[in-house]
Design a protein around this motif. Structure first.
Motif, PDB file in Angstrom:
ATOM      1  N   LYS A   1      -5.352 -20.083   5.627  1.00 17.03           N
ATOM      2  CA  LYS A   1      -6.576 -20.796   5.250  1.00 17.03           C
ATOM      3  C   LYS A   1      -7.233 -20.155   4.035  1.00 17.03           C
ATOM      4  O   LYS A   1      -7.836 -20.841   3.209  1.00 17.03           O
ATOM      5  N   LEU A   2      -7.146 -18.835   3.946  1.00 13.22           N
ATOM      6  CA  LEU A   2      -7.682 -18.141   2.778  1.00 13.22           C
ATOM      7  C   LEU A   2      -6.994 -18.628   1.502  1.00 13.22           C
ATOM      8  O   LEU A   2      -7.636 -18.899   0.488  1.00 13.22           O
ATOM      9  N   LYS A   3      -5.675 -18.771   1.568  1.00 13.92           N
ATOM     10  CA  LYS A   3      -4.936 -19.227   0.391  1.00 13.92           C
ATOM     11  C   LYS A   3      -5.266 -20.679   0.060  1.00 13.92           C
ATOM     12  O   LYS A   3      -5.371 -21.049  -1.112  1.00 13.92           O
ATOM     13  N   GLU A   4      -5.464 -21.506   1.109  1.00 14.86           N
ATOM     14  CA  GLU A   4      -5.839 -22.907   0.879  1.00 14.86           C
ATOM     15  C   GLU A   4      -7.193 -22.999   0.183  1.00 14.86           C
ATOM     16  O   GLU A   4      -7.442 -23.926  -0.601  1.00 14.86           O
ATOM     17  N   ALA A   5      -8.075 -22.038   0.475  1.00 15.29           N
ATOM     18  CA  ALA A   5      -9.408 -22.038  -0.140  1.00 15.29           C
ATOM     19  C   ALA A   5      -9.389 -21.495  -1.568  1.00 15.29           C
ATOM     20  O   ALA A   5     -10.431 -21.461  -2.228  1.00 15.29           O
ATOM     21  N   GLY A   6      -8.235 -21.051  -2.009  1.00 11.41           N
ATOM     22  CA  GLY A   6      -8.111 -20.583  -3.383  1.00 11.41           C
ATOM     23  C   GLY A   6      -8.348 -19.102  -3.580  1.00 11.41           C
ATOM     24  O   GLY A   6      -8.478 -18.644  -4.711  1.00 11.41           O
ATOM     25  N   PHE A   7      -8.406 -18.367  -2.480  1.00 10.04           N
ATOM     26  CA  PHE A   7      -8.598 -16.924  -2.591  1.00 10.04           C
ATOM     27  C   PHE A   7      -7.258 -16.202  -2.523  1.00 10.04           C
ATOM     28  O   PHE A   7      -6.257 -16.762  -2.060  1.00 10.04           O
ATOM     29  N   CYS A   8      -7.279 -14.956  -2.963  1.00 11.34           N
ATOM     30  CA  CYS A   8      -6.090 -14.110  -2.896  1.00 11.34           C
ATOM     31  C   CYS A   8      -6.388 -12.890  -2.028  1.00 11.34           C
ATOM     32  O   CYS A   8      -7.516 -12.406  -1.981  1.00 11.34           O
TER      33      CYS A   8
END
Length: 683
Positions: A464-471
């Protein structure tokens, strides 16, 4: 039979493949086989070779002088082209000799026969003579003579040698000689001085009642950009002096000075209350200095207690605290929301939530409206999570939306008590109410889930973190690698490491320490050392945690000799100094294996290198000493605890009460508890 290879072994091979850099000329599979099947070339020379050389040299040096062949053999042993050489070899030989006089003869032999006279080697060898002399009768006279000899023969003395000299002269009460040595060092070798030496000097001078000179040394240490800045031991020495005095000198200007310079609020608190109990006069300046330090440390519990005591003694707090208390006459500036929030946060952090609530009501009565930060402080400070949720609901009913900080606080609180389901519930609620979680929320949840061993949930949050655009950052990767290692899923840890590499996130010392700790604890020492070599090759210096992980693992696997070898290498060759934790691991293991003498030797080393033992160190030693009924050594350690103001805990009291009761020494125990010297008492 490749099919019989365990998944754990396969994962270890994958890890090696990842950690070893690939080159165009060497296929990765061949390189992997090379790492796994070929032994590492032995370092020249091996420690055993050096040990054999030292033993042989000592035998020749201690042989009767009429053996003419001895001198020839010794020269060939030490100076032939085939002789192994290593830093400190001559010092190690000197340390093994029976007396300082023998060591001095050996030094003269080295000085006359060495092909090239290395001043550093000569100095370190001369230091070994100092060490031997310090343990002999009339040590102060012998050390003084050696000190004069070093100047006559133009051999630069080491700071450790001078330190031993000052300690020994101090014990003999030879204050004039101490001052002479200190002045000589200032004029001849000022660059040699370090913080440990200065600490020894002020300790000796205070004990010899030369407090003014000791204060001068402390003042020099406290100067901006001082070459020998003070450390926590400096503060311990000075505050211990104040505690030992019946009446501190003059007024309490000393306390003001020490608090402002060292920030030692704990010690200042002890001194101030020691004087209060003794009936001494306490002044406003001293109390205000301590209050300033307590505010800086956010120690609101003791700040409030001291304020009450000051009022009882008719000493008024300063204007700053009056303003923080709010509403007092003569204060022109009313406390604002920032001041209230600071106080509420401090009260909640020390468990005084009810007073925090009362202060929030006072805010409202003074028409100062609580904001999100106010509620966050109360939520964060409430030990009962249900109460925190109630505040959260009240906050929402008052029209205040939860921020990322609010949700992070709640998620972290539930993660800390391993209530992962509730933490996930608030995470999902964050998404539903349209409060876009920032990276901190994701990182907090990943950390909590990893620590709780919920790696499937952690992987879900990562997605979900990656889906939100975070690394993911290095800390999150480390948490995931650590979590997978604890679950014995080295293949998943490998995936995380591979992902780090692809994302351009470089492993740091924490990453390597996690891997080394896991591999060591599971007995895979060969691979752990391979990882450590890779760590060094990448330019990351192994830390005390790295060495501690290896030493701890060797001790857990009952490989104490290997643990001691790493410790000796760390002490002699590495720039990383062993800390109290490493000493404690070794001392505890040695005592459990009945090698109490070596454990005592390590405690002596701690004193020489200024590593302070703690209650864990003493408890391990008391258990080991009890097994061998070494009462006198136990009494010495009890005195050392009193001297260092190291308070016993329930384990100390349990061990000593049972032991000393059995041998009829309860009087010693009573003296120890009351803070009196044990070894000098009649019992």
């Amino acid at each position: 039979m490749n099919r019989s290879l365990s998944s754990s072994k396969q994962s270890q091979l994958l890890l090696l493949r990842l950690l070893e850099p690939q080159t165009p000329t060497v296929p990765s599979y061949s390189l992997l086989r090379h790492l796994c099947t070929k032994p590492n070339p032995p370092p020249p020379p091996s420690p055993q070779d050096e040990d054999s050389l030292i033993t042989k040299a000592v035998q020749l040096l201690q042989a009767p002088e009429n053996e003419n062949s001895g001198s020839t053999q010794l020269h060939q042993l030490l100076f032939s082209s085939s002789s192994p050489s290593s830093p400190g070899l001559f010092r190690k030989i000197a340390r093994r000799l029976d007396s300082s006089s023998q060591a001095l003869k050996f030094f003269d032999y080295i000085k006359s026969n060495a092909p090239s006279q290395d001043l550093h080697s000569l100095s370190s060898t001369f230091q070994a003579i100092f060490e031997l002399a310090s343990c002999e009768p009339d040590s102060q006279e012998k050390l003084l003579e050696l000190y004069r000899t070093s100047k006559e023969r133009n051999v630069p003395i080491t700071i450790n040698g001078v330190t031993l000299l000052v300690q020994c002269l101090g014990r003999a009460g030879m204050v004039a000689e101490v001052l002479s040595v200190v002045h000589a060092l200032d004029s001849l070798y000022p660059s040699l001085k370090n913080t440990h030496f200065c600490n020894v000097v002020i300790d000796v001078l205070f004990r010899l009642e030369y407090a003014d000179y000791a204060h001068n040394v402390v003042d020099e240490m406290l100067q901006p950009n001082a070459e020998c800045p003070p450390n926590h031991i400096t503060g311990d020495i000075v505050f211990s002096v104040l505690l030992r005095r019946k009446w501190p000198r003059g007024t309490f200007d000393e306390i003001v000075w020490l608090v402002s310079k060292f920030g030692e609020c704990d010690r200042a608190w002890d001194v101030l209350h020691h004087v209060m109990k003794s009936g001494g006069a306490v002044e406003t300046a001293s109390c205000n200095a301590l209050l300033t330090g307590l505010v800086r440390d956010e120690d609101f519990e003791r700040m409030n207690k001291l304020t009450t005591e000051m009022i009882q003694m008719d000493i008024q707090p300063n204007v700053f605290l009056e303003k923080m208390k709010g509403g007092s006459e003569g204060v022109s500036v009313e406390p604002d929301v920032i001041i209230y929030n600071t106080l509420i946060d401090g009260l909640c952090k020390v468990g005084r939530q009810e007073e925090g609530l009362s202060l929030m009501e006072q805010m409202r009565s003074n028409k100062c409206v609580p904001n999100t930060v106010t509620y966050n402080c109360l939520i964060d400070g409430h030990g009962r999570i249900n109460s925190a949720v109630e505040f959260f609901n009240e906050m929402q009913s008052n029209g205040l939306k939860g921020s990322a900080v609010t949700y992070t606080t709640l998620i972290k609180a539930f993660c800390n008590v391993n209530n992962i389901d509730k933490a996930m519930e608030f995470f999902n609620q964050t998404l539903k109410v349209g409060c876009t979680p920032d990276a901190i929320v994701y990182y907090t949840l990943i950390s909590g889930l990893s620590l709780a061993g919920r790696m499937d949930d952690a992987s879900c949050v990562v997605s979900k973190l990656k889906e939100a655009g975070f690394c993911l950052d290095t800390v999150s990767y480390n948490n995931l690698v650590s979590g997978f290692c604890k679950k014995n899923k080295l293949d998943r840890a490998y995936e995380m490491l591979k992902e780090m590499e692809q994302a351009g996130v470089k492993p740091d010392s924490v990453t390597y320490n996690i891997l080394i700790s896991y591999l060591s604890k599971t007995g895979n020492f060969t691979i752990a050392h391979t990882v450590m070599r890779k760590m060094v090759k990448e330019g990351i210096v192994p830390t005390v945690v790295t060495y501690g992980a290896l030493i701890h693992a060797y001790c857990l696997n009952n490989k104490i000799d290997e643990a001691m070898k790493i410790f000796r290498d760390l002490s002699s060759a590495s720039e990383v100094a062993p800390n109290t934790v490493i000493y404690n691991i070794l001392i505890d293991s040695l005592c459990k294996n009945n090698d109490v003498e070596l454990a005592l030797s390590l405690m002596h080393d701690m004193k020489l290198v200024a590593v302070r033992p703690n209650i864990t160190t003493y408890n391990a030693m008391f258990k080991g000493l009890r097994k061998k009924n070494l009462l006198e050594k136990a009494f010495e350690l009890m005195d050392r605890m009193v001297e260092q103001a190291c308070n016993p805990d329930y384990i100390t009291m349990e061990v000593l009460t049972e032991w000393l009761s059995e041998v009829g020494e309860t009087g010693k125990l009573k003296n120890f508890v009351e803070g009196y010297e044990v070894s000098a008492s009649s019992g």
